[in-house]
Write a protein that holds these residues in place. Structure first.
Motif, PDB file in Angstrom:
ATOM      1  N   THR A  61      67.425  57.758  38.766  1.00 21.86           N
ATOM      2  CA  THR A  61      68.195  56.554  39.044  1.00 21.86           C
ATOM      3  C   THR A  61      68.500  55.859  37.719  1.00 21.86           C
ATOM      4  O   THR A  61      67.610  55.709  36.871  1.00 21.86           O
ATOM      5  CB  THR A  61      67.412  55.575  39.949  1.00 21.86           C
ATOM      6  N   ILE A  62      69.757  55.462  37.549  1.00 20.99           N
ATOM      7  CA  ILE A  62      70.154  54.709  36.362  1.00 20.99           C
ATOM      8  C   ILE A  62      70.525  53.290  36.797  1.00 20.99           C
ATOM      9  O   ILE A  62      71.295  53.104  37.750  1.00 20.99           O
ATOM     10  CB  ILE A  62      71.323  55.381  35.635  1.00 20.99           C
ATOM     11  N   GLN A  63      69.967  52.303  36.080  1.00 21.90           N
ATOM     12  CA  GLN A  63      70.176  50.899  36.415  1.00 21.90           C
ATOM     13  C   GLN A  63      70.636  50.116  35.193  1.00 21.90           C
ATOM     14  O   GLN A  63      70.269  50.438  34.056  1.00 21.90           O
ATOM     15  CB  GLN A  63      68.874  50.276  36.931  1.00 21.90           C
TER      16      GLN A  63
ATOM     17  N   ALA B  46      77.188  54.074  34.284  1.00 24.46           N
ATOM     18  CA  ALA B  46      76.396  55.239  34.690  1.00 24.46           C
ATOM     19  C   ALA B  46      75.482  54.952  35.868  1.00 24.46           C
ATOM     20  O   ALA B  46      74.814  55.873  36.359  1.00 24.46           O
ATOM     21  CB  ALA B  46      75.561  55.738  33.511  1.00 24.46           C
ATOM     22  N   ASN B  47      75.429  53.704  36.333  1.00 25.68           N
ATOM     23  CA  ASN B  47      74.490  53.341  37.397  1.00 25.68           C
ATOM     24  C   ASN B  47      74.659  54.220  38.632  1.00 25.68           C
ATOM     25  O   ASN B  47      75.779  54.581  39.008  1.00 25.68           O
ATOM     26  CB  ASN B  47      74.686  51.876  37.800  1.00 25.68           C
ATOM     27  N   GLY B  48      73.542  54.558  39.259  1.00 27.26           N
ATOM     28  CA  GLY B  48      73.599  55.337  40.490  1.00 27.26           C
ATOM     29  C   GLY B  48      72.323  56.117  40.722  1.00 27.26           C
ATOM     30  O   GLY B  48      71.421  56.156  39.874  1.00 27.26           O
ATOM     31  N   ASP B  49      72.256  56.734  41.894  1.00 27.13           N
ATOM     32  CA  ASP B  49      71.149  57.622  42.253  1.00 27.13           C
ATOM     33  C   ASP B  49      71.633  59.054  42.143  1.00 27.13           C
ATOM     34  O   ASP B  49      72.707  59.401  42.664  1.00 27.13           O
ATOM     35  CB  ASP B  49      70.680  57.343  43.681  1.00 27.13           C
TER      36      ASP B  49
ATOM     37  N   LYS C 194      54.155  62.779  45.043  1.00 20.19           N
ATOM     38  CA  LYS C 194      55.355  62.084  44.578  1.00 20.19           C
ATOM     39  C   LYS C 194      54.995  60.995  43.573  1.00 20.19           C
ATOM     40  O   LYS C 194      54.092  60.190  43.789  1.00 20.19           O
ATOM     41  CB  LYS C 194      56.104  61.457  45.749  1.00 20.19           C
ATOM     42  N   HIS C 195      55.708  61.028  42.455  1.00 18.90           N
ATOM     43  CA  HIS C 195      55.470  60.018  41.425  1.00 18.90           C
ATOM     44  C   HIS C 195      56.813  59.529  40.890  1.00 18.90           C
ATOM     45  O   HIS C 195      57.721  60.320  40.644  1.00 18.90           O
ATOM     46  CB  HIS C 195      54.644  60.588  40.272  1.00 18.90           C
ATOM     47  N   LYS C 196      56.919  58.229  40.698  1.00 16.40           N
ATOM     48  CA  LYS C 196      58.125  57.621  40.137  1.00 16.40           C
ATOM     49  C   LYS C 196      57.771  56.963  38.821  1.00 16.40           C
ATOM     50  O   LYS C 196      56.875  56.116  38.761  1.00 16.40           O
ATOM     51  CB  LYS C 196      58.714  56.588  41.102  1.00 16.40           C
ATOM     52  N   LEU C 197      58.444  57.374  37.768  1.00 14.36           N
ATOM     53  CA  LEU C 197      58.243  56.795  36.448  1.00 14.36           C
ATOM     54  C   LEU C 197      59.422  55.879  36.139  1.00 14.36           C
ATOM     55  O   LEU C 197      60.559  56.337  36.027  1.00 14.36           O
ATOM     56  CB  LEU C 197      58.137  57.899  35.395  1.00 14.36           C
ATOM     57  N   LYS C 198      59.149  54.587  36.009  1.00 12.66           N
ATOM     58  CA  LYS C 198      60.193  53.611  35.738  1.00 12.66           C
ATOM     59  C   LYS C 198      60.396  53.472  34.235  1.00 12.66           C
ATOM     60  O   LYS C 198      59.442  53.270  33.485  1.00 12.66           O
ATOM     61  CB  LYS C 198      59.815  52.261  36.350  1.00 12.66           C
ATOM     62  N   GLY C 199      61.653  53.555  33.828  1.00 15.74           N
ATOM     63  CA  GLY C 199      61.971  53.432  32.419  1.00 15.74           C
ATOM     64  C   GLY C 199      61.804  52.013  31.915  1.00 15.74           C
ATOM     65  O   GLY C 199      61.881  51.046  32.679  1.00 15.74           O
ATOM     66  N   ASP C 200      61.571  51.898  30.615  1.00 16.49           N
ATOM     67  CA  ASP C 200      61.435  50.607  29.958  1.00 16.49           C
ATOM     68  C   ASP C 200      62.282  50.637  28.694  1.00 16.49           C
ATOM     69  O   ASP C 200      61.907  51.243  27.704  1.00 16.49           O
ATOM     70  CB  ASP C 200      59.965  50.345  29.632  1.00 16.49           C
ATOM     71  N   GLN C 201      63.467  50.016  28.766  1.00 11.84           N
ATOM     72  CA  GLN C 201      64.432  50.049  27.673  1.00 11.84           C
ATOM     73  C   GLN C 201      64.697  51.485  27.231  1.00 11.84           C
ATOM     74  O   GLN C 201      64.729  51.806  26.048  1.00 11.84           O
ATOM     75  CB  GLN C 201      63.926  49.206  26.491  1.00 11.84           C
ATOM     76  N   SER C 202      64.897  52.338  28.227  1.00  7.92           N
ATOM     77  CA  SER C 202      64.965  53.772  27.942  1.00  7.92           C
ATOM     78  C   SER C 202      66.364  54.261  27.574  1.00  7.92           C
ATOM     79  O   SER C 202      66.490  55.355  27.016  1.00  7.92           O
ATOM     80  CB  SER C 202      64.442  54.557  29.149  1.00  7.92           C
TER      81      SER C 202
ATOM     82  N   GLY D  12      72.823  50.678  27.258  1.00  8.06           N
ATOM     83  CA  GLY D  12      71.581  50.047  27.660  1.00  8.06           C
ATOM     84  C   GLY D  12      71.193  50.324  29.097  1.00  8.06           C
ATOM     85  O   GLY D  12      71.803  51.139  29.789  1.00  8.06           O
ATOM     86  N   GLY D  13      70.156  49.629  29.546  1.00 13.02           N
ATOM     87  CA  GLY D  13      69.656  49.818  30.897  1.00 13.02           C
ATOM     88  C   GLY D  13      68.460  50.761  30.927  1.00 13.02           C
ATOM     89  O   GLY D  13      67.837  51.048  29.893  1.00 13.02           O
ATOM     90  N   ASN D  14      68.156  51.243  32.118  1.00 14.70           N
ATOM     91  CA  ASN D  14      66.966  52.078  32.295  1.00 14.70           C
ATOM     92  C   ASN D  14      67.239  53.258  33.215  1.00 14.70           C
ATOM     93  O   ASN D  14      68.094  53.194  34.098  1.00 14.70           O
ATOM     94  CB  ASN D  14      65.818  51.252  32.883  1.00 14.70           C
ATOM     95  N   THR D  15      66.478  54.307  32.980  1.00 17.10           N
ATOM     96  CA  THR D  15      66.460  55.482  33.855  1.00 17.10           C
ATOM     97  C   THR D  15      65.089  55.584  34.496  1.00 17.10           C
ATOM     98  O   THR D  15      64.068  55.506  33.808  1.00 17.10           O
ATOM     99  CB  THR D  15      66.740  56.768  33.062  1.00 17.10           C
ATOM    100  N   ASN D  16      65.066  55.755  35.809  1.00 18.79           N
ATOM    101  CA  ASN D  16      63.827  56.011  36.541  1.00 18.79           C
ATOM    102  C   ASN D  16      63.833  57.457  37.010  1.00 18.79           C
ATOM    103  O   ASN D  16      64.855  57.955  37.502  1.00 18.79           O
ATOM    104  CB  ASN D  16      63.702  55.074  37.743  1.00 18.79           C
ATOM    105  N   LEU D  17      62.687  58.131  36.871  1.00 18.66           N
ATOM    106  CA  LEU D  17      62.552  59.535  37.259  1.00 18.66           C
ATOM    107  C   LEU D  17      61.571  59.655  38.415  1.00 18.66           C
ATOM    108  O   LEU D  17      60.578  58.936  38.467  1.00 18.66           O
ATOM    109  CB  LEU D  17      62.042  60.368  36.084  1.00 18.66           C
TER     110      LEU D  17
END
Length: 420
Positions: A82-84, A90-93, A385-393, A400-405
């Protein structure tokens, strides 16, 4: 009997010849080698179940009968990103499951020469990684088409083990590596590569290398066994077709790993085993180098000596497993493992291609003894299941923004063992 053995070997080699990408879970390594081991979440350094001990601790060969083991493991990984808060749109799932199922065969044989010496051979997948995004998560940055990577690594490992006292043994295995890689849908990053024509969409490429694994085991008494293992780093040939992607002109080595284990015969029917393992991903530049705009601005482009990588850290893996002889012909198993997170929160952007974020595994398994010479085993593992949230990634230069995996995985294995 020998005709049956060679038939099994032929079937195993045939299956390995069509090896598909493994989608491993402790980073990109397998969580366990051998179906019995998988049923105990990978605990194997001090407990020797079958000839696949070559892949875990080759010293265990002398404590086993002559035997051959043939198995296959089916992987079903779920890969999402997910990009936020991205300013470039680029935002989206994004769903990385363009391919859902993967099959990984394995074959091993152990031959006892005498009570002190055993020879063996194992052919198996060391690990791998696959993503395939039909909707390209990097489209906003000038990339088109399906995006993703496909990495698979096969080891061919001849081994020898020597019991040099009544209670101790050592073993050595050569690890002959064959690996394949392909990347798609990231050609838009060509301005940041020293060789833009060899960054993406070049089809499959292969490389080879040689390393070794050494192991020791010692029976302290009738109840407690200790084990140690070490696998060397493998300096593989370069992926020439992707010399504009990986650091040092397409160099992609296999990192070293090592561990220690203990097995306790708690009762005549119950075994409890525990392992601690370490994988030094950061020693491989293509994996360990961070992705950062500062490096790109300093001239460290993709493919250069100090070029960007996936920013993976070294990890420790902690495993515990148990086996119990429920009936004369039936042994059941269970296990749990935990590993450190290889991906930092500020490195999730490029790891959309390689979201190896799983940290917890739970496993069950069983073996049915058909007769004194033959057995069937199965194992099921859930990569939680694990979700890793980005931090200024996502760097500001990319909006800019973040990517969550996010990832989870179902792993189902079956094997056949034959003593001779």
């Amino acid at each position: 009997m020998m005709r049956n053995i060679w038939t099994v070997i032929s079937l195993g080699l045939g299956g390995l010849s069509v090896l598909s990408s493994a989608h491993a879970t402790t980073g990109y390594f397998m969580h366990g080698y051998g179906v019995k081991v998988q049923g105990q979440a990978g605990t194997a350094i001090a407990q020797f179940n079958d000839a696949l001990t070559i892949a875990n601790n080759p010293s265990g060969l002398v404590w086993l009968d002559s035997r051959i083991d043939l198995g296959a493991t089916v992987f079903k990984p779920e890969r999402r990103a997910t990009i936020q808060d991205n300013q470039f749109g680029a935002n989206g799932d994004y769903d990385g499951n363009g391919r859902e199922y993967f099959v990984l065969p394995e074959l091993a044989i152990n031959k006892k020469v005498n009570d002190q010496v055993a020879l063996g051979l194992a052919i198996y997948g060391n690990g791998g990684m696959n993503t395939s995004y039909k909707q390209n998560p990097f489209a906003a940055f000038g990339n088109t088409g399906t995006a993703g990577v496909n990495l698979s690594q096969i080891f061919i490992s001849p081994a020898v083990a020597w019991r040099y006292t009544d209670s101790q043994s050592i073993g050595v295995a050569a690890n002959f590596l064959y690996q394949r890689f392909e990347a798609k849908g990231i050609q838009g990053f060509a301005p940041f590569s020293i060789d833009p024509q060899h960054l993406s969409d070049q089809g499959g490429d292969s490389s080879k290398g040689v390393g070794f694994r050494v192991g020791w085991s010692g029976h302290l008494n009738d109840q407690i066994t200790l084990g140690l293992n070490y696998s060397s780093k493998i300096n593989a040939d370069r992926f020439d077709k992707y010399r504009g992607l990986f650091a040092q002109g397409g160099d992609f080595d296999v990192p070293e790993s090592y561990g220690l284990g203990v097995n306790i015969q708690a009762t005549p029917k119950l075994n409890i085993a525990a392992d601690v393992q370490r994988i030094n991903y950061s020693d491989v530049d293509a994996i360990g180098h961070d992705f950062s705009v500062a490096a790109l601005q300093a001239g460290h482009l993709f493919g250069s000596e100090l070029g960007p990588g996936f920013g993976w850290d070294d990890i420790n893996i902690y495993k515990i497993g148990a086996s119990y002889q429920l009936a004369p012909q039936l042994t059941v198993r269970a296990g749990y493992s935990y590993n450190d997170q290889p991906i930092s929160k500020d490195q999730t952007f490029l790891n959309i291609l390689a979201p190896g974020v799983i940290q917890h595994h739970v496993s069950v398994g069983a073996t049915w003894q058909i007769d004194p010479k033959q057995e069937l085993s199965f194992a099921y593992t859930y990569g939680v299941k694990h979700k890793l949230k980005g931090d200024q990634s996502i760097p500001a230069a990319f909006g800019g923004g973040n990517t969550n995996l996010e990832m989870d995985q179902h792993i189902l294995g079956f094997s056949y063992g034959l003593k001779f």
